[in-house]
Design a protein around this motif. Structure first.
Motif, mmCIF file in Angstrom:
data_model
loop_
_atom_site.group_PDB
_atom_site.id
_atom_site.type_symbol
_atom_site.label_atom_id
_atom_site.label_comp_id
_atom_site.label_asym_id
_atom_site.label_seq_id
_atom_site.Cartn_x
_atom_site.Cartn_y
_atom_site.Cartn_z
ATOM 1 N N ALA A 18 1.302 -1.196 0.090
ATOM 2 C CA ALA A 18 0.069 -0.284 0.391
ATOM 3 C C ALA A 18 0.545 1.053 0.043
ATOM 4 C CB ALA A 18 -0.483 -0.059 1.567
ATOM 5 N N TYR A 19 0.206 1.618 -0.806
ATOM 6 C CA TYR A 19 1.546 3.241 -0.953
ATOM 7 C C TYR A 19 1.045 4.502 -1.083
ATOM 8 C CZ TYR A 19 5.053 6.502 -2.552
ATOM 9 O OH TYR A 19 6.313 7.659 -2.981
ATOM 10 N N GLY A 20 0.859 4.393 0.639
ATOM 11 C CA GLY A 20 -0.452 5.910 0.467
ATOM 12 C C GLY A 20 0.252 7.884 -0.444
ATOM 13 N N GLY A 21 1.384 7.616 -0.104
ATOM 14 C CA GLY A 21 2.590 9.082 -0.542
ATOM 15 C C GLY A 21 2.793 9.290 0.521
ATOM 16 N N GLY A 22 2.917 8.879 1.437
ATOM 17 C CA GLY A 22 3.427 9.652 2.809
ATOM 18 C C GLY A 22 5.398 8.903 2.977
ATOM 19 N N THR A 53 -2.761 2.780 -4.473
ATOM 20 C CA THR A 53 -3.134 4.380 -3.315
ATOM 21 C C THR A 53 -4.921 4.440 -3.681
ATOM 22 O OG1 THR A 53 -0.843 5.005 -4.676
ATOM 23 C CG2 THR A 53 -2.485 7.031 -3.484
ATOM 24 N N ASN A 54 -4.935 4.166 -1.988
ATOM 25 C CA ASN A 54 -5.919 4.655 -1.665
ATOM 26 C C ASN A 54 -6.332 5.932 -1.389
ATOM 27 O OD1 ASN A 54 -9.581 3.764 -1.040
ATOM 28 N ND2 ASN A 54 -8.354 4.707 1.330
ATOM 29 N N ARG A 55 -7.317 6.662 -2.406
ATOM 30 C CA ARG A 55 -7.380 7.320 -2.323
ATOM 31 C C ARG A 55 -8.362 8.637 -1.315
ATOM 32 N NH1 ARG A 55 -6.702 11.031 -7.991
ATOM 33 N NH2 ARG A 55 -8.517 9.517 -9.017
ATOM 34 N N HIS A 56 -8.421 9.158 -1.109
ATOM 35 C CA HIS A 56 -9.409 10.504 -0.087
ATOM 36 C C HIS A 56 -9.527 11.599 -0.482
ATOM 37 C CE1 HIS A 56 -6.667 11.185 2.474
ATOM 38 N NE2 HIS A 56 -6.167 10.586 2.550
ATOM 39 N N ASN A 138 -10.819 -0.860 3.123
ATOM 40 C CA ASN A 138 -11.497 -1.602 2.873
ATOM 41 C C ASN A 138 -10.105 -2.106 1.401
ATOM 42 O OD1 ASN A 138 -13.821 -2.299 0.245
ATOM 43 N ND2 ASN A 138 -13.108 -0.231 -0.424
ATOM 44 N N SER A 139 -10.058 -0.815 1.243
ATOM 45 C CA SER A 139 -8.658 -0.436 -0.222
ATOM 46 C C SER A 139 -7.669 -1.658 -0.175
ATOM 47 C CB SER A 139 -8.158 0.951 -0.258
ATOM 48 O OG SER A 139 -6.643 0.770 0.523
ATOM 49 N N PHE A 140 -7.622 -1.904 1.276
ATOM 50 C CA PHE A 140 -6.980 -2.983 1.305
ATOM 51 C C PHE A 140 -7.730 -4.798 0.533
ATOM 52 C CE2 PHE A 140 -3.829 -1.173 4.030
ATOM 53 C CZ PHE A 140 -2.167 -1.787 4.015
ATOM 54 N N GLY A 141 -8.420 -5.456 0.821
ATOM 55 C CA GLY A 141 -9.303 -6.310 0.235
ATOM 56 C C GLY A 141 -9.497 -5.867 -1.265
ATOM 57 N N VAL A 142 -10.332 -4.326 -1.243
ATOM 58 C CA VAL A 142 -10.756 -4.608 -2.837
ATOM 59 C C VAL A 142 -9.024 -4.980 -3.407
ATOM 60 C CG1 VAL A 142 -10.382 -1.837 -4.666
ATOM 61 C CG2 VAL A 142 -12.157 -2.775 -2.986
ATOM 62 N N ALA A 143 -7.935 -4.340 -2.437
ATOM 63 C CA ALA A 143 -6.242 -4.340 -3.802
ATOM 64 C C ALA A 143 -6.650 -5.932 -3.908
ATOM 65 C CB ALA A 143 -5.601 -3.923 -3.296
ATOM 66 N N ALA A 144 -6.091 -6.401 -2.937
ATOM 67 C CA ALA A 144 -5.819 -8.124 -2.550
ATOM 68 C C ALA A 144 -6.999 -8.969 -3.485
ATOM 69 C CB ALA A 144 -5.716 -8.028 -0.928
ATOM 70 N N ALA A 145 -7.836 -8.662 -3.451
ATOM 71 C CA ALA A 145 -9.299 -9.156 -4.718
ATOM 72 C C ALA A 145 -8.888 -8.676 -5.675
ATOM 73 C CB ALA A 145 -10.546 -9.217 -3.982
ATOM 74 N N GLY A 149 -6.288 -11.329 -7.876
ATOM 75 C CA GLY A 149 -6.222 -11.322 -5.892
ATOM 76 C C GLY A 149 -3.938 -11.374 -6.179
ATOM 77 N N VAL A 150 -3.604 -11.349 -4.404
ATOM 78 C CA VAL A 150 -2.225 -11.578 -4.230
ATOM 79 C C VAL A 150 -1.957 -12.571 -3.442
ATOM 80 C CG1 VAL A 150 -2.437 -9.114 -4.730
ATOM 81 C CG2 VAL A 150 -2.425 -9.567 -2.382
ATOM 82 N N ASP A 151 -0.683 -12.755 -3.123
ATOM 83 C CA ASP A 151 0.107 -13.789 -2.467
ATOM 84 C C ASP A 151 0.194 -13.743 -1.181
ATOM 85 O OD1 ASP A 151 -0.446 -15.861 -3.782
ATOM 86 O OD2 ASP A 151 0.578 -14.876 -5.753
ATOM 87 N N VAL A 152 0.902 -12.181 -1.113
ATOM 88 C CA VAL A 152 1.802 -11.850 -0.057
ATOM 89 C C VAL A 152 0.964 -9.536 0.221
ATOM 90 C CG1 VAL A 152 3.440 -11.136 1.213
ATOM 91 C CG2 VAL A 152 3.496 -13.229 0.118
ATOM 92 N N ILE A 153 0.680 -9.408 1.229
ATOM 93 C CA ILE A 153 1.040 -7.912 2.017
ATOM 94 C C ILE A 153 1.934 -8.068 2.690
ATOM 95 C CG2 ILE A 153 -0.663 -6.121 3.291
ATOM 96 C CD1 ILE A 153 -2.601 -7.644 2.597
#
Length: 466
Positions: A18-22, A53-56, A138-145, A149-153
């Motif tokens: 997950a890359y929030g940009g910080g 990147t989960n945006r808000h 939620n973005s973790f779930g969305v991105a992992a699915a 899908g993905v194998d490792v977070i």
């Protein structure tokens, strides 16, 4: 990390970061990219790296620019073994630095901020962070699915931090959840299920019992691969900005923008608004000066920076940002500009939220009108009738329009607030609902000395922020 990859052929494995940009997530991204390239150099193939990147709405443009520069420095856009994605709500799309944030996400963020803020007298953490944190999960779930899908977070949290967070969510679910039928899921899927349960309870409480469609749009996705595992890089890298200054500034092109870098955050403009709200609270509720309130928040937030081991140069930069009258006026204008651009809110709407005049059947309405809208004080009974639905909204369209302009919310939202319980007392957070429980477990708060009137006695008040 390689030992956690389940598939025999390296290229079949997908690793999510997950890359929030910080600054902190920039370290994580650079670490994962370095591992990916070293594996390729040693074995001739490597895993796929998915950066999301989960945006808000509180994410300034400067954050997107930092992300873009980091991707280019790490040569991610041109590598077929990498994918850089954006998550807007439940929508996944390729990263583009100029991609406009989806209008439904903007509208949702604004409503969530106002409805929570009015329920909590604009207490910083719940107002700005509760809905955002659930969106991040939620973005973790969305991105992992997404896309097979993905194998490792990969996470930068230590195993102890992960366990503490998991137990905290378990406790909240046990006390405040809907108590659904027992689940057979385990691991991350089970965690996401519990977070989804909390999201439904939270947003039903904030938006009202008749908000099923809106609550549904805010649920947490949990249909992720069952074999998904986590890998912590906590022991392999330090998050000290002082130690990574060259990597951040000279290589990744990271810019500590004046709005995006707000106290402990380097990817969000919300802490600037948190400081602004404290200034407004002292000016308008306590009838002291805006600068005094700002100084209270700055002192609290600089303490958070020290606890998080920020380098002294960044702490001093933040102190200087609010050091004198000209700086304070400039930051007040910048905060107001950001509130208008991000949330379509002006000072009138922010001040209204601070008074929290509508919950508890308008418990604080008369005080708000007397202090801020004296021309409406004479029609307080009509306002109560309007919000209580004993008067038709068409009876006084001008009054409805005025209330909507002052609050930033439509009449039906105001009626939902009117039916909602009021906070038990400013600065106490003793309410026994989910909002109070979330704040009670939040470490980003402190008790500060303040005065609730010019020359009044010193009292102690609990504040929160970032």
């Amino acid at each position: 990390m390689l030992s956690t990859l389940p598939k025999r052929r390296l290229r079949e494995n997908v690793v999510l970061v997950a890359y929030g940009g910080g600054k902190d997530s920039s370290y994580s991204l650079a670490f994962c990219r370095a591992v990916q390239l070293m594996v390729f150099a040693n074995q001739g193939e490597t895993f796929r790296l998915r950066s999301v990147t989960n945006r808000h709405t509180a994410m300034p443009r400067a954050v997107m620019d930092n992300i873009d520069r980091a991707y280019r420095a790490l040569r991610i856009p041109d590598d077929p073994d990498c994918e850089a994605l954006l998550v807007d709500g439940d929508e996944v799309k390729p990263f583009q630095v100029d991609e406009v944030l989806a209008a439904p996400v903007i509208a949702r963020n604004r409503v969530d901020l106002l409805m929570t803020g009015h329920r909590t007298a604009a207490e910083s953490r719940p107002t700005f962070c509760n809905a955002c944190n659930l969106s991040m999960v939620n973005s973790f779930g969305v991105a992992a699915a997404y896309d097979g899908g993905v194998d490792v977070i990969v996470t930068g949290d230590s195993p102890e931090e992960q366990r503490a967070y998991y137990l905290w969510v378990n406790r909240l679910t046990r006390h405040y959840g809907r108590n659904p039928a027992p689940s057979k899921e385990t691991g991350f899927r089970r965690f996401l299920e519990k977070a989804d349960d909390l999201a439904q309870v939270y947003f039903t409480g904030i938006l009202g019992p008749d908000s099923a469609a809106e609550v549904e749009s805010r649920r947490v996705t949990h249909e992720v691969p069952r074999a998904l595992t986590f890998f912590s890089i906590y022991e392999d890298t330090r998050y000290s900005a002082a130690e990574h200054w060259h990597l951040l500034n000279d290589y990744l092109g990271f810019v500590f923008d004046e709005l995006a870098f707000s106290f402990t955050e380097s990817d969000c403009g919300a802490p600037t608004l948190m400081a602004h709200l404290r200034g407004l609270k002292c000016e308008r509720l306590y009838r002291r000066s805006y600068a005094e309130g700002l100084a209270e928040y700055v002192g609290f937030a600089l303490g958070l920076m020290r606890r998080k081991e920020f380098p002294e140069r960044l702490i001093e930069r933040m102190r200087a940002r609010y050091a004198d009258e000209d700086s304070i006026n400039r930051m007040r204008a910048k905060a107001n500009d950001f509130a208008r651009e991000a949330f379509a809110l002006g000072e009138d709407q922010l001040v209204c939220m601070l008074y929290s005049p509508f919950p508890g059947r308008g418990e604080g309405l008369e005080a708000y009108l007397a202090a801020e809208q004296p021309d409406l004080a004479a029609v307080a009974a009509e306002i109560h009738a309007l919000l209580d639905e004993t008067a038709e909204s068409g009876d006084d369209r001008d009054l409805v329009t005025r209330l909507e302009e002052l609050s930033g919310l439509g009449l039906e939202r105001l009626r939902t607030l009117y039916r909602s319980p009021a906070i038990p007392g400013r600065g106490t957070h003793a309410n026994g609902d989910l909002v109070g429980a979330i704040l009670a477990g939040d470490p980003h708060k402190a008790v500060i000395p303040t005065r609730h009137a010019p020359g009044g006695p010193v009292v102690h008040e609990l504040i929160s922020g970032r």
